[in-house]
Scaffold this active site. Structure first.
Site, PDB file in Angstrom:
ATOM      1  CD  GLN A 214      -1.720  -2.262   1.871  1.00 55.93           C
ATOM      2  OE1 GLN A 214      -0.557  -2.658   1.925  1.00 55.93           O
ATOM      3  NE2 GLN A 214      -2.719  -2.952   2.375  1.00 55.93           N
ATOM      4  CG  ASP A 255      -7.146  -0.854   9.716  1.00 56.21           C
ATOM      5  OD1 ASP A 255      -5.938  -0.554   9.696  1.00 56.21           O
ATOM      6  OD2 ASP A 255      -7.869  -0.888   8.697  1.00 56.21           O
TER       7      ASP A 255
END
Ligand code: MRU
Length: 364
Positions: A214, A255
């Protein structure tokens, strides 16, 4: 600038993050099942973006429902919610968004007499058809509101976070916590954007973020597109640059954050946090309140997604490890709160003891 995700008449349109950085292509998910698959396969990823996609997936499924009674529509809602909730387990924003949509579904049925959204008469005597029409229009509006709010929240977080960054700094980030991971602007990268907008001179060092890359594929792409100075390093170089004194702050997203301030974020974040502590570098986490899960007392209770080992043994269809070698792929790790210098939210900056400061933010 690109749009990470948007609601269209044809369905939910998103930039395909599995194709970046080599191709900038957009896909339109025409059913809620396609939205669920896009989340599962990481066409869209990043906690806040997953939350927006979940809200839009629910709205799309309800829009297309053929239910003729509220009871049938509610059963459809639960079917849609179940499929979307099973896509990815760690980012709490997904469950937060489904809950928000469920609450709106119910409250849309209980409005005051005389209320009439989009022309649908929702009074005590409203027909089932009128109630269904009203729920559909309310959920579609709400999904778009989740997106608009997310961008505004990121901008607010950016303003709070920018104050923590020196006038001139190299900031290390891990994974992608930018516009691509959110409705727009970003959490960790939103802080970088806001600091630059405030006149600070910021360079970003991006960890490539094995195994899904990412950092290399997404963070480097979106920062370069925005002309923000970015240099890519492999994950195992971070300690080296910290020791050389070349990094002044670390900023990552999250998250899920437990009530005690433990932070689940992309695998490798814990390593970066420990290295930052060792080198006396502040380690900041930027995340909206929708990422904070006060129902969990510590990070040990956060479910960690285990993805396919193929993502470790292969890249782009090319085998990079001996055939059949066992591999593991936890997609996230948990950084204990003692390593976290501060948590930046849209309501302000929380510091230890997090059990008190996070709760206070919700109450503010
Ligand atoms: O597996 P991903 O790409 O969905 O993981 C994303 C991250 O870990 C991000 O750092 C996190 O969601 C914060 S995004 C603003």
């Amino acid at each position: 600038m690109f749009k990470t995700i948007e609601w269209t008449e044809d369905g939910v349109r998103m930039i395909d993050q599995t194709r970046l950085p080599t191709s900038e292509v957009y896909v339109t998910c025409r059913t809620y099942q396609e939205v669920a698959e896009a989340i599962r396969s990481m066409v869209i990823r990043g906690a806040p973006a997953i939350g927006v996609a979940a809200a839009m997936g629910v709205a799309l499924g309800i829009k297309q429902s053929r239910a003729v009674s509220v009871e049938e529509l509610r059963a459809d809602f639960e079917k849609i919610a179940e499929m979307i909730s099973k896509t990815r387990p760690t980012a709490v924003n997904l469950f937060w968004a489904v809950k928000r949509m469920r609450e709106l579904f119910e409250s849309s049925l209980n409005v005051a007499p005389g209320f009439s959204p989009a022309g649908a008469a929702l009074k005590g005597g409203a027909t089932e058809a009128e109630k269904i029409a009203a729920v559909k229009s309310r959920l579609i509006e709400e999904a778009q509101r989740v997106l608009a709010e997310d961008i505004a929240i990121n901008e607010a977080m950016g303003r709070h976070g920018a104050a923590l960054i020196p006038e001139s700094a190299t900031v290390l980030t891990h994974c992608n916590a930018g516009a691509l991971a959110t409705g727009g602007y970003g959490t960790a990268l939103g802080v970088v954007r806001a600091a630059i907008a405030a006149g600070k001179k910021i360079d970003v060092l991006a960890d490539e973020t094995r195994p899904f890359l990412q950092g290399a594929r997404l963070t480097a792409w979106e920062l370069a597109k925005d002309q923000i100075p970015v240099t890519l390093i492999t994950d195992n170089m971070a300690g080296h640059f910290m020791k050389l004194g070349e990094i002044q702050a670390v900023i990552v997203g999250a998250d899920r954050i437990a009530a005690n301030g433990d932070v689940a974020n992309k695998i490798g974040t814990y390593t970066v946090a420990v290295l930052a502590r060792e080198n006396g570098i502040p380690f900041y986490v930027a995340a909206p309140l929708s990422t904070i899960d006060l129902s969990l007392s510590s990070g040990e209770q956060i479910p960690i997604e285990e993805r396919s080992a193929d993502e470790v043994t292969h890249w782009g269809g090319v085998q990079t490890a001996p055939a059949d070698v066992p591999a593991r792929h936890p997609a996230f790790d948990v950084t204990p709160h003692r390593y976290v210098t501060a948590i930046i939210t849209e309501r302000g900056v929380a510091r230890a003891p997090y059990a008190d400061s996070l709760k206070a933010l919700f109450a503010s």
